[in-house]
Every structure is written in structure tokens, then in C-alpha cells.
Design a protein around this motif. Sequence first.
Motif, PDB file in Angstrom:
ATOM      1  N   VAL A  11     105.341 -62.915 -12.525  1.00 35.29           N
ATOM      2  CA  VAL A  11     104.961 -62.061 -13.795  1.00 35.29           C
ATOM      3  C   VAL A  11     104.384 -62.602 -14.476  1.00 35.29           C
ATOM      4  CG1 VAL A  11     105.904 -59.939 -15.225  1.00 35.29           C
ATOM      5  CG2 VAL A  11     106.651 -60.244 -13.192  1.00 35.29           C
ATOM      6  N   ALA A  29     104.404 -72.453 -20.204  1.00 33.26           N
ATOM      7  CA  ALA A  29     105.620 -72.884 -20.183  1.00 33.26           C
ATOM      8  C   ALA A  29     106.690 -72.703 -19.549  1.00 33.26           C
ATOM      9  CB  ALA A  29     105.989 -73.395 -21.482  1.00 33.26           C
ATOM     10  N   GLY A  38     112.178 -69.264  -9.902  1.00 31.23           N
ATOM     11  CA  GLY A  38     113.303 -67.946 -10.817  1.00 31.23           C
ATOM     12  C   GLY A  38     113.450 -66.766  -9.323  1.00 31.23           C
ATOM     13  N   THR A 167     109.364 -77.958 -18.588  1.00 28.81           N
ATOM     14  CA  THR A 167     108.696 -77.821 -20.237  1.00 28.81           C
ATOM     15  C   THR A 167     109.610 -76.613 -20.634  1.00 28.81           C
ATOM     16  OG1 THR A 167     106.976 -78.795 -20.154  1.00 28.81           O
ATOM     17  CG2 THR A 167     107.538 -77.199 -22.283  1.00 28.81           C
ATOM     18  N   ARG A 168     110.740 -77.155 -21.327  1.00 29.40           N
ATOM     19  CA  ARG A 168     111.964 -75.826 -21.380  1.00 29.40           C
ATOM     20  C   ARG A 168     111.569 -75.551 -22.952  1.00 29.40           C
ATOM     21  NH1 ARG A 168     116.657 -72.670 -20.354  1.00 29.40           N
ATOM     22  NH2 ARG A 168     117.400 -72.633 -22.451  1.00 29.40           N
ATOM     23  N   ALA A 200     110.702 -65.118 -19.227  1.00 31.46           N
ATOM     24  CA  ALA A 200     111.288 -65.671 -18.777  1.00 31.46           C
ATOM     25  C   ALA A 200     112.693 -65.659 -17.884  1.00 31.46           C
ATOM     26  CB  ALA A 200     112.452 -66.393 -19.988  1.00 31.46           C
ATOM     27  N   GLY A 201     112.320 -64.017 -17.704  1.00 34.54           N
ATOM     28  CA  GLY A 201     113.327 -63.518 -16.498  1.00 34.54           C
ATOM     29  C   GLY A 201     114.830 -63.927 -16.674  1.00 34.54           C
ATOM     30  N   PRO A 267     118.808 -56.242  -0.163  1.00 38.44           N
ATOM     31  CA  PRO A 267     119.722 -57.364  -0.142  1.00 38.44           C
ATOM     32  C   PRO A 267     121.113 -56.396  -0.854  1.00 38.44           C
ATOM     33  CG  PRO A 267     118.274 -56.613  -2.060  1.00 38.44           C
ATOM     34  CD  PRO A 267     117.636 -56.083  -0.568  1.00 38.44           C
ATOM     35  N   GLY A 309     119.504 -63.618  -3.975  1.00 39.64           N
ATOM     36  CA  GLY A 309     119.005 -63.527  -5.778  1.00 39.64           C
ATOM     37  C   GLY A 309     119.238 -62.917  -6.347  1.00 39.64           C
ATOM     38  N   SER A 345     113.489 -55.568  -9.413  1.00 42.10           N
ATOM     39  CA  SER A 345     112.660 -54.486  -8.732  1.00 42.10           C
ATOM     40  C   SER A 345     111.919 -53.667  -9.107  1.00 42.10           C
ATOM     41  CB  SER A 345     113.187 -54.752  -7.544  1.00 42.10           C
ATOM     42  OG  SER A 345     112.287 -54.123  -6.644  1.00 42.10           O
ATOM     43  N   PRO A 346     110.733 -53.617  -8.904  1.00 45.69           N
ATOM     44  CA  PRO A 346     109.923 -53.408  -8.795  1.00 45.69           C
ATOM     45  C   PRO A 346     108.814 -54.732  -9.291  1.00 45.69           C
ATOM     46  CG  PRO A 346     108.763 -51.278  -8.946  1.00 45.69           C
ATOM     47  CD  PRO A 346     110.446 -51.915  -9.739  1.00 45.69           C
ATOM     48  N   GLY A 347     108.978 -55.583  -9.625  1.00 42.67           N
ATOM     49  CA  GLY A 347     108.506 -56.392 -10.180  1.00 42.67           C
ATOM     50  C   GLY A 347     107.337 -57.471  -9.729  1.00 42.67           C
TER      51      GLY A 347
END
Length: 364
Positions: A11, A29, A38, A167-168, A200-201, A267, A309, A345-347
Motif C-alpha cells: 500500500v 521510509a 510486513g 529507517t524507522r 505502516a501496517g 488462512p 500472516g 484483506s483485500p488491501g
Amino acid sequence: MQILVVGAGVVGLAIARAAARKGHEVIVAEQTRGIGNGVSSRNSEVIHAGMYYATGTLRAQHCPRGRRMMYDFCASHGVPHRKYGKLIVATEDSEIAKMEAILKQGQINGVEGLVMIDGAAARAMEPALNCVAALHSPETGIIDSHSFMRALQGELEDCGGMIAFDTRIERLIHTQAGWLVRFSGSEGGELAVDAVVNSAGLGAQALARNTEGYPAQRVPRLVLARGNYFGYSGRPVFSRLIYPAPIEGGLGVHVTLDLAGRMRFGPDVEWIEEEDYDVNASRAALFYDSIRRYWPGLKDGMLQPDYAGIRPKLTGPGEPAADFMIEGPAQHGLPGLVQLFGIESPGLTSSLSLAEAVVAHLSS
Ligand SMILES: Cc1cc2nc3c(=O)[nH]c(=O)nc-3n(C[C@H](O)[C@H](O)[C@H](O)COP(=O)(O)OP(=O)(O)OC[C@H]3O[C@@H](n4cnc5c(N)ncnc54)[C@H](O)[C@@H]3O)c2cc1C
């Protein structure tokens, strides 16, 4: 604008590419050393048609549109994919009403080609199947998601954008000129940008809480739902994706195929407290039970724990499924900031369409 996108998942990369193509100066970043490390590397890689999602939701809007954009992108950029098609199966009469409800919702969502078929017609397509009826979705497919992400990265870089790995982003501070960003990693420091997208999920809520001036009550809770997968060691028996009726929190233990036609299952939905990717092997019994409802021929000993996941959900067990959440300046009042939460989902399927919406939020 100079835009910082936090997170090089599918994304974040799609947003960065869309912004760079609009002429913005874009930096991504990423706290790890590569793209897609991720949620984007631990999913089913299904290009969803878009029939499950309730009218008026972002998922109903972005999934079918994102799917069409994704097929076009794959064709023009040589990204490996296959439109296998999918059957959602009713294994008993009591489930037929569920299939009909999905069909109706799919038609409202504009999903092409959906058709209800009886058990005999389904078995003519997939002889190993046990079912009394099925909903056939010809538009569902599989994508090589890493090739897709590499193609997005390539276009981003062609447009002058870049990714800063290792880079966080630790803190976002709103200033009169825009945003001051504090980062850590092999080289820590500060950066001034005009706008920030938090993509950032699983880390989106933590970053939102470290955004100065962002109202704490606007940060939704993060609920983790692990999806375990089991591999299948024999020759594939299905040539389409096979899904049971959806269950709470997910779409049910389904058959997915990779691009070589190999089968795997999953899953499931396992609610967990902390990020942990170990496949819970003790769930094999549940897998055998649910798969044998639609494939009675599954023999003992054929499933092996594969990978897991974690879905970044916004609601927990027993609660209605939440929609994607996109918070732009119109929602929270801070200019030049878009926060994305709950992009489960459904990303993957929705990514190209979501990206356009996020860039529009920044321009408004
Ligand atoms: C089990 C499962 C199955 C799924 N199956 C499908 C499917 O078949 N089809 C489909 O369409 N979708 C599917 N999805 C959903 C899809 O995988 C996700 O919606 C999508 O990958 C989310 O991408 P993302 O970029 O938002 O998140 P991510 O890929 O997680 O990217 C976020 C990135 O941000 C980085 N990051 C986090 N915090 C920071 C920080 N402070 N600073 C810098 N970087 C940071 C992380 O390292 C990560 O790389 C599935 C999801 C799961 C869990």
C-alpha cells in the motif's frame, strides 16, 4: 509537495508511486532492509473480485476498482498473475442463502460474471469437490505480489522517488511549514517535509500515537488476527480457488494456488495478543475438518505447517468486521497528514485504487 510515505508495503509503495507520478517529490521510509517485509509478504496473493463487502464501505469501493487496475497494471508491466477463477461452495442446503447473499452484494458492488451453479455443474468444473451449490467468480486471480511491489518501486524510482531502508519513523511533529519527522535506524536524524502518509501496517497505530497534536481518541485499537497456512504435499486436485462460506473474521480455510498451480490451505483466524509468526501446528485438526467438508478426499498426513500472516484488524471476535480507515485532513484537521488503519484483506487487491484516494486526500 515533498511527501514522506511511512512503510514500503504494497500500500505504501502504491501510494508513493501514485504521488510521484503526480509530480510530487516522494521519500518512502521503511524500518526493515527491503520492500514488502510486513503484512504484504504473508498473505494469499489473491486478486479478490470484491463481492463480500457491504455497500458504502471503502472495501466495496476500492476492491473491485483496484482489481481492474491491478489486472491492467499486470498486463502493461509484465507482472506474473493468473485469473484462475474461484468457487465459493455451499456444502449443505442451509448455506445456499449465504451464497445468494454474496451474489447479490457482488452484483451491487459491480463484480462481473458472478453466477450461481448447482452441485453437478460445480463438480463438472472441479470433480474432487463436495457441494450442493456454488457461486462462480471468474474474475478472481492470483498475483506474484513481490513482482508487483518491485514494479511499483521501479516506477517510483523512475519518477525520481526513493526508498530509505533501515529507517524507522519515531515521531511526527506538526510545524508551521509542514511536518518535522524524527527517525532512527543506522543513521538517525530529522527531516522536514510538506506532508506525511502513515502506511505502516501493523505499526500504524504506534506511529499515530507518536504524532504530536493528533487526538489520541482518533487512534483506533489494533487487534491481531493470525492467519495460519498449511502446505499440501500431493499433486494438486483443484484448478480454481475454492472457498467455503465465510466465517467470523475471515473468508474460511480456502484452497489457494500459486502461479505454478500448487495448492495450499488457509488462512484460518486465530486471535493473538502479540506479533508472532509461528504456525500453530496444533490447528491441523481444524484444517482437516473444515477442508474435508468440501474435499472429502483429503487424506491424513498430507498437510504441513507452512507460514502465517497477521491481519491488522480494528475489531475483535464477536464484533462486526471494520472497514479500511483513511483519516485525512478533512477528518482530523491537521493539514498534510493521512493515516491509514486496518488495511487488512483485500488491501493488496485494493492498493492501486487506495493510492489514488490517499493522494487526493493530500491535495484537498
Ligand atoms: C493472512 C492474510 C491474508 C491476506 N490475503 C490477502 C489476499 O489474498 N488478497 C488481498 O488483496 N489482500 C490480502 N491480505 C491483505 C494484504 O496483505 C494487506 O492489506 C496489505 O499487504 C497491507 O499492506 P501495507 O502496505 O498496508 O502493510 P505492510 O505490508 O505491513 O507494510 C507496512 C510497512 O511499514 C513498515 N513500518 C511499520 N512501522 C514503521 C515505522 N515506524 N517506520 C518505518 N517503517 C515502518 C513495516 O516494516 C512494513 O514494511 C491478507 C492479509 C493477511 C494477514
